[in-house]
Design an enzyme around this catalytic site. Structure first.
Site, PDB file in Angstrom:
ATOM      1  N   TYR A 194       5.849  -3.554  18.893  1.00  0.00           N
ATOM      2  CA  TYR A 194       4.805  -2.876  18.141  1.00  0.00           C
ATOM      3  C   TYR A 194       4.591  -3.531  16.704  1.00  0.00           C
ATOM      4  CZ  TYR A 194       2.203   1.110  15.659  1.00  0.00           C
ATOM      5  OH  TYR A 194       1.225   1.673  14.838  1.00  0.00           O
ATOM      6  N   TYR A 214       6.054  -1.814  13.669  1.00  0.00           N
ATOM      7  CA  TYR A 214       7.774  -1.588  13.742  1.00  0.00           C
ATOM      8  C   TYR A 214       8.159  -3.166  13.337  1.00  0.00           C
ATOM      9  CZ  TYR A 214       7.081   3.063  15.676  1.00  0.00           C
ATOM     10  OH  TYR A 214       6.687   4.342  16.078  1.00  0.00           O
ATOM     11  N   SER A 267       0.969  -1.147  -0.020  1.00  0.00           N
ATOM     12  CA  SER A 267       0.020   0.059  -0.126  1.00  0.00           C
ATOM     13  C   SER A 267       0.856   1.240   0.031  1.00  0.00           C
ATOM     14  CB  SER A 267      -0.775  -0.108   1.159  1.00  0.00           C
ATOM     15  OG  SER A 267      -0.156  -0.059   2.474  1.00  0.00           O
ATOM     16  N   GLY A 268       1.907   1.296   0.950  1.00  0.00           N
ATOM     17  CA  GLY A 268       3.007   2.337   0.971  1.00  0.00           C
ATOM     18  C   GLY A 268       3.951   2.128   0.792  1.00  0.00           C
ATOM     19  N   ILE A 291      -7.005  -5.887   2.016  1.00  0.00           N
ATOM     20  CA  ILE A 291      -7.973  -4.710   2.281  1.00  0.00           C
ATOM     21  C   ILE A 291      -8.055  -3.507   1.122  1.00  0.00           C
ATOM     22  CG2 ILE A 291      -8.271  -2.374   3.498  1.00  0.00           C
ATOM     23  CD1 ILE A 291      -8.909  -4.761   5.123  1.00  0.00           C
ATOM     24  N   GLY A 343       1.485   4.224   3.857  1.00  0.00           N
ATOM     25  CA  GLY A 343       0.424   3.693   3.299  1.00  0.00           C
ATOM     26  C   GLY A 343      -0.644   3.575   4.502  1.00  0.00           C
ATOM     27  N   VAL A 344      -2.018   3.844   4.130  1.00  0.00           N
ATOM     28  CA  VAL A 344      -3.121   3.805   5.062  1.00  0.00           C
ATOM     29  C   VAL A 344      -3.400   2.196   5.102  1.00  0.00           C
ATOM     30  CG1 VAL A 344      -5.583   4.406   5.178  1.00  0.00           C
ATOM     31  CG2 VAL A 344      -4.133   6.147   4.625  1.00  0.00           C
ATOM     32  N   GLY A 345      -3.414   1.486   4.281  1.00  0.00           N
ATOM     33  CA  GLY A 345      -3.843   0.126   4.356  1.00  0.00           C
ATOM     34  C   GLY A 345      -3.120  -0.419   5.321  1.00  0.00           C
TER      35      GLY A 345
END
Length: 528
Positions: A465, A468, A107-108, A237, A176-178
């Site tokens: 996280y 990451y 996505s990004g 997604i 990216g939002v996805g």
């Protein structure tokens, strides 16, 4: 393993081992399949497919790479698909299954371990660059955002529609939002509004059979899983429906730089006791870095966003953190979208269109790791970390992100993201270098500082996280990695939510089509 799958798998292995003609065969078969799936429209397919034999392949692959470690690898996608319509993704899923290929989604392009770029087994990359429309609806204060949009594009479109709305996602505009929402999505409004994933109210996802689901048809279990629990483990997604948040007309920011000689270590030590208890409108991040040059100086930055004016901020700081010595002249008042620019490192008067830039200016290699801290680290423990930052010849940085605020009020099981109450802050460790020189040495440094920090961070499990991404924590080694094996890394990211994720995965994608090195495993999987 069925014979048809085995035959295709062996063919696909040939280019890695001894043959240069086999990729052309696979490209041909995939393209033929795609044309068939899309009703015989070969011209349409030619516009969206980039094979290794295509002159545009390197440009498309590297256009948004964030880490040169990825593109230097030989484990690249057999082909790249850049769809304009969901039907083309549905066709790619069916063709990948037919040919025994894995499918990875970009996505990004910011995955820390490049899992959309690299795989030891043959795979297709689905690049969502052409699927990034954003529709803001101020009537119900929501927006539909396609998964290929960047966070910067989302912020930009919100700011064009409203001066009093924002969204609590990350600080890097080109992400990216996805993918970001899929892993949680923490940012500087986390203490006030929580994560990006906490504000998703609907979504479209394509499953392993090529069927498109919304929240109702996927069911509440899957909807729970994809909001912070690795959506790429469940499907592709297409879009998120998000709830916007209200922001004040004036936001204040400051960047205070301190040196060790000016008492930076004492200030960071004190920061640990108060940052998570500050007013929820206020976040103060700490960024400690060695620039990687010969000066060997430690630079400490107190970087802040306050949802209000300086007249409110100064009294709060004088009461809670007078040691920092913040004055009105250190502060800059701005609107929310300018604060996005400020936190991203731009000047607030720079054109907002910079948020639409999806490429990074520096093309370096990096490695990152993360931790959560539940008790303040003693001064000598911090000093040892600074020493390690200075010993590494490459550029190194530790970023401290405070928690508290509304995060203390949200249950660990509300979404798959479990790192809520009880965390003082999150730490990100990064080492960044140019080229391929001494890569092993730099990777070793990342492991060494992670090992050094063991006594000072969360335990049982030592949490991390998910956004990451860190394959040092463990990875799936084959198609049917067992749940117990995957738990080694899975419980670090998701704690007690990992089992529920595996249960949902087993029901929604029982053939484990959507998999990668750290995808959610099947609960009842048995290794070959």
């Amino acid at each position: 393993m069925p014979m048809s799958y085995l035959a295709v798998f062996l063919i696909l292995l040939l280019p890695i081992s001894c043959s240069s003609s086999a990729p052309t065969l696979v490209e041909k078969k995939f393209k033929e399949c795609l044309i068939t799936q899309l009703g015989g429209n070969s011209q349409s397919v030619e516009k969206i497919i980039f094979t290794k034999s295509s002159s545009q392949y390197p440009q498309v692959l590297e256009a948004r790479e964030q880490n040169t470690r990825w593109v230097n690898s030989s484990w690249k996608p057999i082909l790249i698909l850049a769809p304009f319509h969901e039907s083309e993704i549905q066709a790619a899923i069916r063709c990948s299954k037919e040919l025994g290929l894995q499918l990875r989604v970009r996505s990004g392009g910011h995955d820390y371990e490049g899992q959309s770029y690299l795989s030891e087994v043959p795979f297709v990359m689905v690049d969502l660059i052409n699927m990034r429309s954003i529709q803001v609806n101020l009537c119900d204060e929501t927006a539909w955002v396609q998964a290929g949009a960047s966070v910067g594009e989302l912020y930009y479109q919100i700011s064009k529609a409203s001066k009093v709305h924002g969204f609590p996602a990350g600080t890097c505009p080109s992400v990216g939002v996805g993918g970001q929402i899929s892993g949680g999505g923490q940012g500087v409004m986390l203490r006030k509004h929580g994560l990006a994933a906490d504000h998703v109210v609907d979504a479209y996802i394509i499953d392993a059979n090529g069927k498109i689901h919304d929240r109702k048809s996927m069911g509440e279990d899957v909807f729970w899983a994809i909001r912070g629990g690795s959506s790429t483990s469940f499907g592709v997604i297409l879009a998120w429906k998000i709830r916007l948040v209200r922001v004040p007309p004036i936001v204040t920011g400051f960047n205070l730089r301190k040196t060790v000689e000016e008492g930076a270590n004492n200030l960071i030590h004190r920061w640990q006791y108060i940052a998570h208890e500050l007013h929820e409108d206020l976040v103060i991040r700490v960024i400690v870095q060695n620039s990687g040059d010969k000066s060997k100086t430690l630079r400490v930055l107190f970087n802040s966003q306050f949802l209000g004016g300086v007249d409110r901020l100064i009294p709060l700081m004088n009461k809670s953190f007078p040691e920092l010595g913040l004055q009105a002249k250190d502060c800059t008042e701005m609107n929310w979208i300018q604060s996005v620019m400020f936190i991203a490192g731009y000047n607030i008067d720079d054109p907002l269109e910079l948020l639409l830039n999806r490429t990074t200016t520096s093309k370096n290699s990096f490695k990152a790791k993360s931790d959560y801290v539940k008790e303040p680290i003693p001064k000598d423990g911090l000093e040892g970390a600074w020493k390690m930052l200075l010993e590494e010849e490459a550029a190194t940085v530790m970023i401290f992100e405070p928690y508290g605020g509304i995060m203390n009020e949200i249950s660990e099981s509300e979404t798959p993201f479990p790192h809520r109450k009880g965390n003082l802050y999150n730490i990100q460790y990064l080492v960044n270098w140019k080229g391929n020189n001494n890569e092993e040495k730099h990777l070793l440094w990342a492991k060494m500082i992670y090992r050094y920090m063991t006594p000072y961070v969360s335990k049982f499990p030592r949490a991390a996280y998910f956004n990451y991404k860190d394959l040092d924590l463990g990875k799936n080694l084959h198609d049917n990695t067992s749940y117990s094996t995957a738990s080694v890394w899975g419980e670090k990211y998701f704690k007690g939510n990992f089992r529920r994720l595996a249960q949902i995965k087993t029901k929604f994608d029982p053939q484990n089509f959507f998999r990668n090195e750290q995808s959610i495993p099947l609960l009842d999987a048995h290794p070959y």
